[in-house]
Write a protein that holds these residues in place. Structure first.
Motif, PDB file in Angstrom:
ATOM      1  N   UNK A  84      26.775  44.313  41.930  1.00 36.04           N
ATOM      2  CA  UNK A  84      27.735  43.235  41.701  1.00 36.04           C
ATOM      3  C   UNK A  84      28.979  43.434  42.558  1.00 36.04           C
ATOM      4  N   UNK A  85      29.652  42.341  42.820  1.00 33.02           N
ATOM      5  CA  UNK A  85      30.885  42.354  43.589  1.00 33.02           C
ATOM      6  C   UNK A  85      32.055  42.191  42.636  1.00 33.02           C
ATOM      7  N   UNK A  86      33.082  42.972  42.854  1.00 33.67           N
ATOM      8  CA  UNK A  86      34.307  42.893  42.075  1.00 33.67           C
ATOM      9  C   UNK A  86      35.325  42.133  42.917  1.00 33.67           C
ATOM     10  N   UNK A  87      35.420  40.814  42.680  1.00 38.23           N
ATOM     11  CA  UNK A  87      36.382  40.013  43.439  1.00 38.23           C
ATOM     12  C   UNK A  87      37.799  40.330  42.980  1.00 38.23           C
ATOM     13  N   UNK A  88      38.724  40.182  43.868  1.00 37.01           N
ATOM     14  CA  UNK A  88      40.138  40.405  43.585  1.00 37.01           C
ATOM     15  C   UNK A  88      40.666  39.343  42.614  1.00 37.01           C
ATOM     16  N   UNK A  89      41.676  39.697  41.866  1.00 37.87           N
ATOM     17  CA  UNK A  89      42.356  38.713  41.009  1.00 37.87           C
ATOM     18  C   UNK A  89      42.981  37.595  41.831  1.00 37.87           C
ATOM     19  N   UNK A  90      43.165  37.843  43.123  1.00 34.72           N
ATOM     20  CA  UNK A  90      43.728  36.821  44.015  1.00 34.72           C
ATOM     21  C   UNK A  90      42.706  35.736  44.355  1.00 34.72           C
ATOM     22  N   UNK A  91      41.434  36.008  44.180  1.00 34.73           N
ATOM     23  CA  UNK A  91      40.382  35.029  44.466  1.00 34.73           C
ATOM     24  C   UNK A  91      40.433  33.917  43.422  1.00 34.73           C
TER      25      UNK A  91
END
Length: 186
Positions: A84-91
């Motif tokens: 899985x990918x952990x996207x940034x909170x900025x995304x």
């Protein structure tokens, strides 16, 4: 002189960082795609055309039986499973440019609760991509729009455990077409 050199390095670093952040990856160009269901195109054909022309195209077979599912991992993988990918909170959203003769369900597939990553399981918050049969359409979909079973009170997508996108035609009609030019995560 030394201070001037240090200032130069700082400016270069900030400029490089800003440019790196502005450059967004198009999953059509960068990642292998996978297909399941009654499509005229094979997985090999889809990926050959993707690499040569920068577009994904799938067409439902005559008298299709069952759904057609087109998948792309968020983190590039040679298999339809991975980490899985952990996207940034900025995304904040995904931007998709597509053309389709039918409504397509876009599932944002999460990793499973067993902690084994993107092996089958996990939740599938989704949205509907409206048909756009005559022209390409670009839409920005906020992550907050992805809810389990598209229910108003459905579980929200966890962008910190995102595996892949599934583009699903649950009821394909003979000859229906889906074309995708870009899938870009902001």
């Amino acid at each position: 002189m030394r201070q001037l050199f240090i200032c130069f390095l700082v400016v270069c670093f900030v400029s490089f960082s800003a440019n790196a952040q502005e450059k967004k990856e198009n999953l059509v160009q960068s990642n292998k795609w996978f297909i399941a269901g009654p499509s005229k195109e094979s997985e090999e054909t889809i990926n050959d055309v993707r690499l040569k022309k920068g577009i994904i195209t799938i067409t439902a077979k005559d008298n299709p039986k069952g759904e057609i599912e087109l998948n792309v991992m968020i983190t590039s993988s040679e298999t339809n499973d991975g980490i899985p990918t952990n996207l940034s909170n900025e995304s904040k959203f995904v931007e998709i440019t597509y053309q389709s003769t039918q409504i397509i369900k876009l599932q944002a597939r999460e990793g499973n609760s067993e902690g084994t990553g993107c092996v089958h399981g996990g939740s599938h918050p989704r949205i509907s991509l409206p048909a756009s049969p005559n022209q390409f359409k670009t839409i920005k979909i906020p992550w907050s729009n992805f809810k389990q079973d598209e229910l108003a009170d459905g579980k929200l997508l966890n962008i910190h455990n995102l595996c892949k996108f599934n583009f699903v035609n649950y009821n394909p009609v003979s000859g229906s077409v889906l074309k995708i030019k870009s899938v870009i995560i902001d």
